[in-house]
Design an enzyme around this catalytic site. Sequence first.
Site, PDB file in Angstrom:
ATOM      1  CD1 TRP A 115      -2.265  -2.087   1.861  1.00  0.00           C
ATOM      2  CD2 TRP A 115      -3.027  -1.114  -0.006  1.00  0.00           C
ATOM      3  NE1 TRP A 115      -3.332  -2.822   1.402  1.00  0.00           N
ATOM      4  CE2 TRP A 115      -3.815  -2.250   0.261  1.00  0.00           C
ATOM      5  CE3 TRP A 115      -3.310  -0.348  -1.131  1.00  0.00           C
ATOM      6  CZ2 TRP A 115      -4.879  -2.642  -0.557  1.00  0.00           C
ATOM      7  CZ3 TRP A 115      -4.371  -0.734  -1.961  1.00  0.00           C
ATOM      8  CH2 TRP A 115      -5.132  -1.863  -1.661  1.00  0.00           C
ATOM      9  CG  ASP A 132      -3.170   3.919   4.057  1.00  0.00           C
ATOM     10  OD1 ASP A 132      -4.265   3.789   4.648  1.00  0.00           O
ATOM     11  OD2 ASP A 132      -2.866   3.284   3.017  1.00  0.00           O
ATOM     12  CE  LYS A 188      -8.615  -3.156   3.804  1.00  0.00           C
ATOM     13  NZ  LYS A 188      -7.892  -2.267   2.901  1.00  0.00           N
TER      14      LYS A 188
HETATM   15  C1  LIG Z   1      -7.398  -1.638   1.802  1.00  0.00           C
HETATM   16  C2  LIG Z   1      -6.345  -0.617   1.892  1.00  0.00           C
HETATM   17  C3  LIG Z   1      -6.260   0.459   0.985  1.00  0.00           C
HETATM   18  C4  LIG Z   1      -7.167   0.576  -0.215  1.00  0.00           C
HETATM   19  O1  LIG Z   1      -8.398   1.037   0.104  1.00  0.00           O
HETATM   20  P1  LIG Z   1      -9.493   1.242  -1.058  1.00  0.00           P
HETATM   21  O2  LIG Z   1     -10.658   1.706  -0.272  1.00  0.00           O
HETATM   22  O3  LIG Z   1      -9.672  -0.060  -1.759  1.00  0.00           O
HETATM   23  O4  LIG Z   1      -8.985   2.273  -1.981  1.00  0.00           O
HETATM   24  C5  LIG Z   1      -5.283   1.400   1.174  1.00  0.00           C
HETATM   25  N1  LIG Z   1      -4.413   1.311   2.197  1.00  0.00           N
HETATM   26  C6  LIG Z   1      -4.438   0.286   3.065  1.00  0.00           C
HETATM   27  C7  LIG Z   1      -3.452   0.222   4.179  1.00  0.00           C
HETATM   28  C8  LIG Z   1      -5.405  -0.708   2.942  1.00  0.00           C
HETATM   29  O5  LIG Z   1      -5.444  -1.729   3.817  1.00  0.00           O
END
Ligand SMILES: *Cc1c(COP(=O)(O)O)cnc(C)c1O
Length: 368
Positions: A109, A180, A204
Amino acid sequence: MSNTSTISESVFNFSAGPAAIPRPVLKRAQDELLNWNGQGTSVMEVSHRGKPFMAVAQKAEADLRKLMKVPDNYKVLFLQGGGRGQFFSVPMNLAKRGDLSQHLVSGQWSQIAVAEAEKYMTAEVLAKTQTKDDKLWVPTQEHWEINPKAAYFHYCPNETVDGIEINWVPKSDSVPIVADMSSNILSKSVDVSDFGIIYAGAQKNIGPSGLAVVIVREDLIGLARPDTPAVFDYQQQANNDSMYNTPPTFAWYLAGLVFEWLLEQGGVDAISKVNAQKAALLYDCIDSSDFYSNKVCDENRSKMNVCFQLADNRLDAAFLEQSEKAGLLALKGHRFVGGMRASIYNAMPLEGVKALVDFMQEFERTQA
Ligand SMILES: *Cc1c(COP(=O)(O)O)cnc(C)c1O
Protein backbone atom coordinates in the site's frame (compact mmCIF):
# COMPACT_ATOMS: atom_id res chain seq x y z
CA MET A 1 -35.25 -15.13 -0.79
CA SER A 2 -33.64 -17.63 1.56
CA ASN A 3 -33.02 -16.81 5.17
CA THR A 4 -29.32 -17.27 5.83
CA SER A 5 -29.18 -15.59 9.22
CA THR A 6 -29.16 -18.88 11.13
CA ILE A 7 -26.14 -20.06 9.15
CA SER A 8 -24.19 -16.84 9.45
CA GLU A 9 -24.44 -16.86 13.26
CA SER A 10 -21.87 -19.63 13.35
CA VAL A 11 -19.27 -18.38 10.89
CA PHE A 12 -16.23 -16.26 11.52
CA ASN A 13 -15.21 -14.03 8.65
CA PHE A 14 -11.46 -13.43 8.37
CA SER A 15 -11.73 -11.34 5.19
CA ALA A 16 -9.04 -8.69 4.73
CA GLY A 17 -11.48 -6.15 3.31
CA PRO A 18 -14.27 -5.49 2.94
CA ALA A 19 -14.18 -7.14 6.33
CA ALA A 20 -16.52 -8.31 9.07
CA ILE A 21 -18.79 -5.70 10.64
CA PRO A 22 -19.89 -6.28 14.27
CA ARG A 23 -23.04 -8.42 14.24
CA PRO A 24 -25.00 -6.17 16.63
CA VAL A 25 -24.41 -3.31 14.19
CA LEU A 26 -25.74 -5.32 11.26
CA LYS A 27 -28.73 -6.44 13.34
CA ARG A 28 -29.55 -2.87 14.22
CA ALA A 29 -29.19 -1.72 10.62
CA GLN A 30 -31.49 -4.58 9.63
CA ASP A 31 -34.07 -3.64 12.27
CA GLU A 32 -34.02 -0.02 11.16
CA LEU A 33 -33.81 -0.62 7.43
CA LEU A 34 -37.44 -0.17 6.42
CA ASN A 35 -38.39 2.35 9.05
CA TRP A 36 -35.48 4.45 10.18
CA ASN A 37 -35.97 7.05 12.89
CA GLY A 38 -39.73 6.50 12.77
CA GLN A 39 -39.85 8.08 9.32
CA GLY A 40 -41.28 5.17 7.37
CA THR A 41 -38.31 5.21 5.00
CA SER A 42 -34.76 3.92 5.15
CA VAL A 43 -31.87 6.19 6.07
CA MET A 44 -30.71 5.90 2.43
CA GLU A 45 -33.79 7.69 1.18
CA VAL A 46 -33.70 10.94 3.12
CA SER A 47 -31.96 14.22 2.37
CA HIS A 48 -28.42 14.47 3.68
CA ARG A 49 -29.25 18.09 4.56
CA GLY A 50 -32.35 17.29 6.57
CA LYS A 51 -32.18 17.48 10.37
CA PRO A 52 -32.44 13.71 10.99
CA PHE A 53 -29.48 12.81 8.79
CA MET A 54 -27.44 15.81 9.94
CA ALA A 55 -27.83 14.45 13.48
CA VAL A 56 -26.46 11.08 12.34
CA ALA A 57 -23.50 12.75 10.67
CA GLN A 58 -22.72 14.94 13.67
CA LYS A 59 -23.00 12.09 16.16
CA ALA A 60 -20.70 9.89 14.05
CA GLU A 61 -18.08 12.64 14.03
CA ALA A 62 -18.49 13.36 17.75
CA ASP A 63 -18.15 9.65 18.61
CA LEU A 64 -15.06 9.25 16.43
CA ARG A 65 -13.54 12.33 18.08
CA LYS A 66 -14.26 10.81 21.48
CA LEU A 67 -12.82 7.40 20.51
CA MET A 68 -9.60 8.88 19.12
CA LYS A 69 -9.41 11.96 21.37
CA VAL A 70 -9.11 14.13 18.28
CA PRO A 71 -7.83 17.60 19.26
CA ASP A 72 -9.95 20.66 18.36
CA ASN A 73 -7.49 21.90 15.76
CA TYR A 74 -8.20 18.90 13.54
CA LYS A 75 -11.08 18.52 11.08
CA VAL A 76 -12.72 15.16 10.55
CA LEU A 77 -13.90 14.60 6.97
CA PHE A 78 -16.07 11.79 5.62
CA LEU A 79 -15.18 11.50 1.94
CA GLN A 80 -15.56 9.17 -1.00
CA GLY A 81 -12.89 7.28 -2.87
CA GLY A 82 -11.73 4.95 -0.09
CA GLY A 83 -8.08 4.55 0.85
CA ARG A 84 -6.70 4.94 -2.65
CA GLY A 85 -8.62 8.18 -3.08
CA GLN A 86 -6.28 9.66 -0.48
CA PHE A 87 -3.13 8.46 -2.27
CA PHE A 88 -3.66 11.34 -4.74
CA SER A 89 -5.73 13.63 -2.49
CA VAL A 90 -2.83 14.03 -0.04
CA PRO A 91 -0.27 15.27 -2.61
CA MET A 92 -2.89 17.44 -4.35
CA ASN A 93 -4.00 19.03 -1.06
CA LEU A 94 -0.52 19.69 0.30
CA ALA A 95 0.98 21.00 -2.95
CA LYS A 96 1.47 24.58 -1.71
CA ARG A 97 3.91 23.24 0.90
CA GLY A 98 6.27 22.29 -1.93
CA ASP A 99 6.74 19.52 -4.45
CA LEU A 100 8.80 17.04 -2.47
CA SER A 101 7.14 14.12 -0.69
CA GLN A 102 9.05 11.56 1.34
CA HIS A 103 8.01 8.00 1.97
CA LEU A 104 8.64 4.98 4.09
CA VAL A 105 7.65 1.95 2.04
CA SER A 106 6.73 -0.95 4.27
CA GLY A 107 4.65 -2.92 1.78
CA GLN A 108 2.22 -2.86 -1.14
CA TRP A 109 0.00 0.00 0.00
CA SER A 110 2.70 2.50 0.86
CA GLN A 111 4.34 1.62 -2.49
CA ILE A 112 1.17 2.48 -4.40
CA ALA A 113 0.96 5.76 -2.47
CA VAL A 114 4.41 6.63 -3.89
CA ALA A 115 3.26 5.87 -7.44
CA GLU A 116 0.28 8.21 -7.03
CA ALA A 117 2.32 10.96 -5.36
CA GLU A 118 4.79 10.86 -8.28
CA LYS A 119 2.08 12.30 -10.51
CA TYR A 120 2.17 15.53 -8.49
CA MET A 121 5.43 15.51 -6.52
CA THR A 122 9.01 14.40 -6.53
CA ALA A 123 8.36 11.37 -4.38
CA GLU A 124 11.41 10.08 -2.51
CA VAL A 125 11.55 6.69 -0.86
CA LEU A 126 13.67 6.92 2.30
CA ALA A 127 13.58 3.26 3.23
CA LYS A 128 11.83 0.00 2.45
CA THR A 129 10.98 -3.16 4.30
CA GLN A 130 13.99 -5.47 4.22
CA THR A 131 15.00 -8.92 5.33
CA LYS A 132 16.77 -9.18 8.67
CA ASP A 133 17.64 -12.62 10.06
CA ASP A 134 15.36 -14.08 7.37
CA LYS A 135 12.39 -12.05 8.59
CA LEU A 136 10.67 -8.96 7.19
CA TRP A 137 11.69 -5.86 9.09
CA VAL A 138 10.89 -2.16 8.69
CA PRO A 139 13.94 0.10 9.19
CA THR A 140 13.44 2.38 12.21
CA GLN A 141 13.94 6.12 12.01
CA GLU A 142 17.61 6.10 13.06
CA HIS A 143 18.31 4.49 9.65
CA TRP A 144 16.92 7.37 7.55
CA GLU A 145 16.15 11.04 7.84
CA ILE A 146 13.20 13.20 6.85
CA ASN A 147 14.21 16.21 4.75
CA PRO A 148 12.83 19.34 6.47
CA LYS A 149 11.97 20.73 3.02
CA ALA A 150 9.48 17.96 2.32
CA ALA A 151 5.81 18.92 1.93
CA TYR A 152 4.91 15.79 3.88
CA PHE A 153 6.13 12.38 4.98
CA HIS A 154 3.90 9.40 4.19
CA TYR A 155 3.83 5.91 5.66
CA CYS A 156 1.42 3.07 6.31
CA PRO A 157 1.47 1.81 9.92
CA ASN A 158 -0.27 -1.44 9.01
CA GLU A 159 0.39 -3.19 5.72
CA THR A 160 -2.60 -5.43 5.14
CA VAL A 161 -1.04 -7.68 2.47
CA ASP A 162 2.08 -8.92 4.30
CA GLY A 163 0.81 -8.40 7.83
CA ILE A 164 3.44 -5.80 8.77
CA GLU A 165 2.71 -3.26 11.52
CA ILE A 166 4.86 -0.35 12.67
CA ASN A 167 4.53 0.27 16.40
CA TRP A 168 6.38 3.59 16.53
CA VAL A 169 5.47 6.93 15.01
CA PRO A 170 7.95 8.75 12.77
CA LYS A 171 8.87 12.15 14.19
CA SER A 172 9.58 15.46 12.51
CA ASP A 173 9.60 19.00 13.88
CA SER A 174 8.40 20.66 10.70
CA VAL A 175 7.22 18.04 8.22
CA PRO A 176 3.63 16.76 8.62
CA ILE A 177 3.45 13.00 9.15
CA VAL A 178 0.72 11.45 6.99
CA ALA A 179 -0.47 7.97 7.94
CA ASP A 180 -2.59 5.54 5.94
CA MET A 181 -4.37 3.80 8.82
CA SER A 182 -6.88 2.00 6.60
CA SER A 183 -6.28 -1.34 8.28
CA ASN A 184 -5.49 -0.43 11.87
CA ILE A 185 -7.41 2.74 12.72
CA LEU A 186 -9.26 2.38 16.05
CA SER A 187 -7.46 -0.89 16.83
CA LYS A 188 -5.23 0.76 19.45
CA SER A 189 -4.85 4.28 20.74
CA VAL A 190 -2.70 6.79 18.90
CA ASP A 191 -1.85 10.38 19.73
CA VAL A 192 -3.53 12.25 16.87
CA SER A 193 -1.33 15.30 17.49
CA ASP A 194 1.68 13.27 16.25
CA PHE A 195 0.15 13.41 12.77
CA GLY A 196 -0.62 16.02 10.15
CA ILE A 197 -3.13 13.75 8.44
CA ILE A 198 -4.57 10.36 9.35
CA TYR A 199 -6.74 8.70 6.74
CA ALA A 200 -8.47 5.38 6.39
CA GLY A 201 -10.63 3.59 3.88
CA ALA A 202 -13.57 2.38 5.94
CA GLN A 203 -13.93 -1.27 4.94
CA LYS A 204 -11.53 -2.81 7.47
CA ASN A 205 -12.19 -1.31 10.87
CA ILE A 206 -14.97 1.23 10.31
CA GLY A 207 -17.75 0.05 7.99
CA PRO A 208 -18.63 -0.26 4.32
CA SER A 209 -16.17 0.29 1.48
CA GLY A 210 -16.05 3.48 -0.57
CA LEU A 211 -16.00 5.79 2.44
CA ALA A 212 -12.77 7.41 3.64
CA VAL A 213 -12.30 9.07 7.01
CA VAL A 214 -9.71 11.86 6.94
CA ILE A 215 -8.46 13.55 10.11
CA VAL A 216 -6.50 16.61 9.06
CA ARG A 217 -4.78 19.36 11.04
CA GLU A 218 -6.36 22.71 10.24
CA ASP A 219 -3.17 24.42 9.08
CA LEU A 220 -2.90 21.80 6.32
CA ILE A 221 -6.25 22.78 4.85
CA GLY A 222 -6.36 25.36 2.04
CA LEU A 223 -3.02 24.41 0.45
CA ALA A 224 -4.39 22.50 -2.54
CA ARG A 225 -3.26 22.73 -6.13
CA PRO A 226 -5.68 24.95 -8.06
CA ASP A 227 -6.62 22.01 -10.29
CA THR A 228 -7.72 19.84 -7.35
CA PRO A 229 -11.26 18.55 -8.01
CA ALA A 230 -13.64 20.21 -5.56
CA VAL A 231 -14.95 16.94 -4.10
CA PHE A 232 -11.39 15.98 -3.13
CA ASP A 233 -10.39 19.43 -1.88
CA TYR A 234 -10.13 19.35 1.93
CA GLN A 235 -11.01 23.06 2.11
CA GLN A 236 -14.21 22.69 0.08
CA GLN A 237 -15.25 19.66 2.06
CA ALA A 238 -14.36 21.17 5.44
CA ASN A 239 -16.33 24.32 4.60
CA ASN A 240 -19.32 22.15 3.78
CA ASP A 241 -19.17 19.61 6.64
CA SER A 242 -18.16 16.92 4.09
CA MET A 243 -21.36 17.60 2.16
CA TYR A 244 -20.01 19.58 -0.78
CA ASN A 245 -21.42 16.74 -2.85
CA THR A 246 -23.94 14.15 -1.64
CA PRO A 247 -22.00 12.00 0.80
CA PRO A 248 -22.32 8.20 0.95
CA THR A 249 -25.07 8.49 3.55
CA PHE A 250 -25.63 4.81 4.25
CA ALA A 251 -21.90 4.17 4.75
CA TRP A 252 -21.67 7.20 7.04
CA TYR A 253 -24.69 5.99 9.07
CA LEU A 254 -23.18 2.50 9.39
CA ALA A 255 -19.80 3.91 10.40
CA GLY A 256 -21.65 5.81 13.13
CA LEU A 257 -23.21 2.58 14.39
CA VAL A 258 -19.76 0.97 14.49
CA PHE A 259 -18.42 3.92 16.52
CA GLU A 260 -21.33 3.55 18.97
CA TRP A 261 -20.63 -0.18 19.24
CA LEU A 262 -16.95 0.50 19.91
CA LEU A 263 -17.82 2.96 22.68
CA GLU A 264 -20.05 0.26 24.21
CA GLN A 265 -17.08 -2.14 24.14
CA GLY A 266 -15.20 0.34 26.31
CA GLY A 267 -13.48 2.28 23.54
CA VAL A 268 -10.14 1.92 21.83
CA ASP A 269 -8.05 0.99 24.89
CA ALA A 270 -10.43 -1.81 25.80
CA ILE A 271 -10.59 -3.25 22.27
CA SER A 272 -6.80 -2.96 21.89
CA LYS A 273 -6.40 -5.37 24.81
CA VAL A 274 -8.66 -7.89 23.07
CA ASN A 275 -6.77 -7.33 19.82
CA ALA A 276 -3.45 -8.04 21.57
CA GLN A 277 -4.88 -11.24 23.08
CA LYS A 278 -6.22 -12.40 19.71
CA ALA A 279 -2.92 -11.79 17.93
CA ALA A 280 -0.86 -13.45 20.69
CA LEU A 281 -3.03 -16.55 20.56
CA LEU A 282 -2.61 -16.90 16.81
CA TYR A 283 1.13 -16.16 16.65
CA ASP A 284 1.71 -18.58 19.55
CA CYS A 285 -0.07 -21.27 17.59
CA ILE A 286 2.08 -20.53 14.52
CA ASP A 287 5.37 -20.32 16.46
CA SER A 288 4.81 -23.48 18.47
CA SER A 289 4.64 -25.64 15.38
CA ASP A 290 6.92 -26.48 12.43
CA PHE A 291 3.83 -27.00 10.35
CA TYR A 292 3.07 -23.24 10.23
CA SER A 293 5.35 -20.25 9.88
CA ASN A 294 5.24 -16.46 9.68
CA LYS A 295 7.80 -14.31 7.84
CA VAL A 296 7.62 -11.10 9.88
CA CYS A 297 10.04 -10.16 12.67
CA ASP A 298 8.46 -9.92 16.14
CA GLU A 299 8.52 -6.12 16.34
CA ASN A 300 6.66 -5.72 13.02
CA ARG A 301 4.05 -8.44 13.39
CA SER A 302 0.61 -7.08 12.64
CA LYS A 303 -2.14 -7.44 15.22
CA MET A 304 -4.73 -7.01 12.46
CA ASN A 305 -3.54 -9.23 9.61
CA VAL A 306 -1.81 -12.43 10.64
CA CYS A 307 -0.17 -14.13 7.65
CA PHE A 308 1.06 -17.70 7.82
CA GLN A 309 2.40 -20.34 5.51
CA LEU A 310 2.01 -24.09 5.64
CA ALA A 311 5.38 -25.87 5.52
CA ASP A 312 4.00 -27.91 2.62
CA ASN A 313 2.05 -25.59 0.34
CA ARG A 314 0.51 -28.56 -1.45
CA LEU A 315 -1.80 -28.67 1.58
CA ASP A 316 -3.03 -25.10 1.06
CA ALA A 317 -6.09 -26.12 -0.94
CA ALA A 318 -7.15 -28.71 1.65
CA PHE A 319 -6.61 -26.21 4.47
CA LEU A 320 -8.81 -23.65 2.75
CA GLU A 321 -11.52 -26.12 1.83
CA GLN A 322 -11.74 -27.60 5.33
CA SER A 323 -11.53 -24.28 7.14
CA GLU A 324 -14.35 -22.93 4.99
CA LYS A 325 -16.45 -25.98 5.86
CA ALA A 326 -15.72 -25.33 9.54
CA GLY A 327 -17.17 -21.83 9.14
CA LEU A 328 -13.80 -20.05 9.13
CA LEU A 329 -14.09 -17.89 6.05
CA ALA A 330 -11.71 -16.06 3.72
CA LEU A 331 -8.34 -17.29 5.04
CA LYS A 332 -6.63 -17.32 1.64
CA GLY A 333 -3.58 -15.05 1.59
CA HIS A 334 -3.28 -12.13 -0.81
CA ARG A 335 -2.60 -13.27 -4.37
CA PHE A 336 0.83 -11.57 -4.27
CA VAL A 337 2.07 -13.54 -1.28
CA GLY A 338 0.03 -16.79 -1.20
CA GLY A 339 -0.32 -18.84 1.97
CA MET A 340 -2.92 -17.85 4.52
CA ARG A 341 -4.00 -14.61 6.09
CA ALA A 342 -6.32 -14.19 9.04
CA SER A 343 -7.59 -10.64 9.32
CA ILE A 344 -8.68 -10.08 12.89
CA TYR A 345 -9.92 -6.50 13.02
CA ASN A 346 -11.97 -5.09 15.90
CA ALA A 347 -15.11 -6.94 14.79
CA MET A 348 -13.47 -10.37 15.13
CA PRO A 349 -14.32 -11.76 18.57
CA LEU A 350 -11.79 -13.71 20.64
CA GLU A 351 -13.91 -16.85 20.10
CA GLY A 352 -13.29 -16.57 16.37
CA VAL A 353 -9.53 -16.69 16.87
CA LYS A 354 -9.90 -19.56 19.35
CA ALA A 355 -11.94 -21.47 16.78
CA LEU A 356 -9.24 -20.83 14.16
CA VAL A 357 -6.44 -21.99 16.47
CA ASP A 358 -8.40 -25.16 17.32
CA PHE A 359 -8.89 -25.79 13.63
CA MET A 360 -5.21 -25.22 12.82
CA GLN A 361 -4.07 -27.63 15.52
CA GLU A 362 -6.57 -30.24 14.41
CA PHE A 363 -5.58 -29.82 10.75
CA GLU A 364 -1.92 -30.29 11.63
CA ARG A 365 -2.71 -33.37 13.71
CA THR A 366 -4.70 -35.05 10.93
CA GLN A 367 -2.05 -34.32 8.27
CA ALA A 368 0.94 -35.46 10.29
C1 LIG B 1 -7.40 -1.64 1.80
C2 LIG B 1 -6.35 -0.62 1.89
C3 LIG B 1 -6.26 0.46 0.98
C4 LIG B 1 -7.17 0.58 -0.22
O1 LIG B 1 -8.40 1.04 0.10
P1 LIG B 1 -9.49 1.24 -1.06
O2 LIG B 1 -10.66 1.71 -0.27
O3 LIG B 1 -9.67 -0.06 -1.76
O4 LIG B 1 -8.98 2.27 -1.98
C5 LIG B 1 -5.28 1.40 1.17
N1 LIG B 1 -4.41 1.31 2.20
C6 LIG B 1 -4.44 0.29 3.07
C7 LIG B 1 -3.45 0.22 4.18
C8 LIG B 1 -5.41 -0.71 2.94
O5 LIG B 1 -5.44 -1.73 3.82
